[in-house]
Motif scaffolding. Sequence first.
Motif, PDB file in Angstrom:
ATOM      1  N   ARG A  31      57.293  87.686  14.477  1.00 36.94           N
ATOM      2  CA  ARG A  31      57.629  86.294  14.786  1.00 36.94           C
ATOM      3  C   ARG A  31      58.752  86.282  15.814  1.00 36.94           C
ATOM      4  O   ARG A  31      59.372  87.309  16.087  1.00 36.94           O
ATOM      5  CB  ARG A  31      58.051  85.536  13.533  1.00 36.94           C
ATOM      6  CG  ARG A  31      59.283  86.124  12.865  1.00 36.94           C
ATOM      7  CD  ARG A  31      59.612  85.391  11.561  1.00 36.94           C
ATOM      8  NE  ARG A  31      60.646  86.079  10.835  1.00 36.94           N
ATOM      9  CZ  ARG A  31      61.962  85.958  11.082  1.00 36.94           C
ATOM     10  NH1 ARG A  31      62.383  85.151  12.032  1.00 36.94           N
ATOM     11  NH2 ARG A  31      62.844  86.622  10.367  1.00 36.94           N
ATOM     12  N   GLU A  32      59.012  85.101  16.350  1.00 42.43           N
ATOM     13  CA  GLU A  32      60.102  84.967  17.315  1.00 42.43           C
ATOM     14  C   GLU A  32      61.440  85.039  16.583  1.00 42.43           C
ATOM     15  O   GLU A  32      61.647  84.362  15.571  1.00 42.43           O
ATOM     16  CB  GLU A  32      59.979  83.638  18.055  1.00 42.43           C
ATOM     17  CG  GLU A  32      60.936  83.532  19.215  1.00 42.43           C
ATOM     18  CD  GLU A  32      60.624  82.361  20.125  1.00 42.43           C
ATOM     19  OE1 GLU A  32      61.587  81.821  20.692  1.00 42.43           O
ATOM     20  OE2 GLU A  32      59.438  81.996  20.265  1.00 42.43           O
ATOM     21  N   LYS A  33      62.324  85.898  17.095  1.00 49.78           N
ATOM     22  CA  LYS A  33      63.655  86.066  16.511  1.00 49.78           C
ATOM     23  C   LYS A  33      64.493  86.885  17.483  1.00 49.78           C
ATOM     24  O   LYS A  33      64.014  87.259  18.560  1.00 49.78           O
ATOM     25  CB  LYS A  33      63.567  86.769  15.148  1.00 49.78           C
ATOM     26  CG  LYS A  33      62.880  88.139  15.183  1.00 49.78           C
ATOM     27  CD  LYS A  33      62.679  88.684  13.789  1.00 49.78           C
ATOM     28  CE  LYS A  33      61.765  89.904  13.806  1.00 49.78           C
ATOM     29  NZ  LYS A  33      61.495  90.408  12.464  1.00 49.78           N
ATOM     30  N   THR A  34      65.710  87.157  17.123  1.00 52.40           N
ATOM     31  CA  THR A  34      66.539  88.043  17.935  1.00 52.40           C
ATOM     32  C   THR A  34      66.909  89.266  17.098  1.00 52.40           C
ATOM     33  O   THR A  34      67.063  89.172  15.875  1.00 52.40           O
ATOM     34  CB  THR A  34      67.813  87.346  18.443  1.00 52.40           C
ATOM     35  OG1 THR A  34      68.546  86.849  17.335  1.00 52.40           O
ATOM     36  CG2 THR A  34      67.476  86.214  19.398  1.00 52.40           C
ATOM     37  N   GLU A  47      66.969  95.045  12.521  1.00 49.71           N
ATOM     38  CA  GLU A  47      66.790  93.671  12.062  1.00 49.71           C
ATOM     39  C   GLU A  47      68.147  93.036  11.781  1.00 49.71           C
ATOM     40  O   GLU A  47      69.130  93.721  11.545  1.00 49.71           O
ATOM     41  CB  GLU A  47      65.928  93.641  10.792  1.00 49.71           C
ATOM     42  CG  GLU A  47      64.500  94.075  11.015  1.00 49.71           C
ATOM     43  CD  GLU A  47      63.698  93.079  11.814  1.00 49.71           C
ATOM     44  OE1 GLU A  47      63.919  91.862  11.701  1.00 49.71           O
ATOM     45  OE2 GLU A  47      62.824  93.538  12.576  1.00 49.71           O
ATOM     46  N   PRO A  91      65.683  89.044  22.431  1.00 49.86           N
ATOM     47  CA  PRO A  91      64.544  88.284  21.896  1.00 49.86           C
ATOM     48  C   PRO A  91      63.313  89.157  21.646  1.00 49.86           C
ATOM     49  O   PRO A  91      63.028  90.082  22.410  1.00 49.86           O
ATOM     50  CB  PRO A  91      64.251  87.271  23.007  1.00 49.86           C
ATOM     51  CG  PRO A  91      64.719  87.930  24.253  1.00 49.86           C
ATOM     52  CD  PRO A  91      65.906  88.781  23.851  1.00 49.86           C
ATOM     53  N   LYS A 129      59.120  88.452  20.189  1.00 52.30           N
ATOM     54  CA  LYS A 129      58.121  87.413  19.941  1.00 52.30           C
ATOM     55  C   LYS A 129      56.895  88.045  19.310  1.00 52.30           C
ATOM     56  O   LYS A 129      56.750  89.261  19.307  1.00 52.30           O
ATOM     57  CB  LYS A 129      57.733  86.739  21.263  1.00 52.30           C
ATOM     58  CG  LYS A 129      58.904  86.165  22.033  1.00 52.30           C
ATOM     59  CD  LYS A 129      58.484  85.657  23.387  1.00 52.30           C
ATOM     60  CE  LYS A 129      59.704  85.157  24.156  1.00 52.30           C
ATOM     61  NZ  LYS A 129      59.364  84.609  25.458  1.00 52.30           N
TER      62      LYS A 129
END
Length: 161
Positions: A78-81, A98, A104, A106
């Motif tokens: 998923r989208e996250k940083t 994590e 970024p 995606k």
Amino acid sequence: MEQYQENIRNKALEICGRDIYIDIGANIGLWACQLSHKFNFTHAFEINQIVVPALKENIIKFGNPDKIQLHEFGLSNREKTVSLDLTTKNSFGTHIKEGLGEIPVKSLDSVLENVNGKISLIKIDAAGSETYILCGMIELLMKHKPVIIIEEKNHGIRLSL
């Protein structure tokens, strides 16, 4: 360019179509550059900004630049940083950490949701993030049914995933 893992690549080419190739963890572009001459289009993903300049140079020198799109970010579920744990032991390999970070990532489903053509082959060399990446491409896998090559070096064991 070096013929890195040529036997694996050739076996995949025997059984897949030649429309779209996706290189996840493109590094300096050994696979992306060579396969850009064999596929209608190539998407190369590389999160490690240390190797991106060499990747860009190799695309120009050895690849087919008109048939390669470079994506300078990583993929996940998923989208996250995230943040990266860099190593110089193996061609500046990286491991995604994590949690908090500024880089970024995606999902492939979101990036190539409206891709034109059939995804024929996907290579994933993501130093332990392969499971996350696969979870982020479920829709594309079901729709395109590509051949998938995953480089696995027991990262999960070494990283306690």
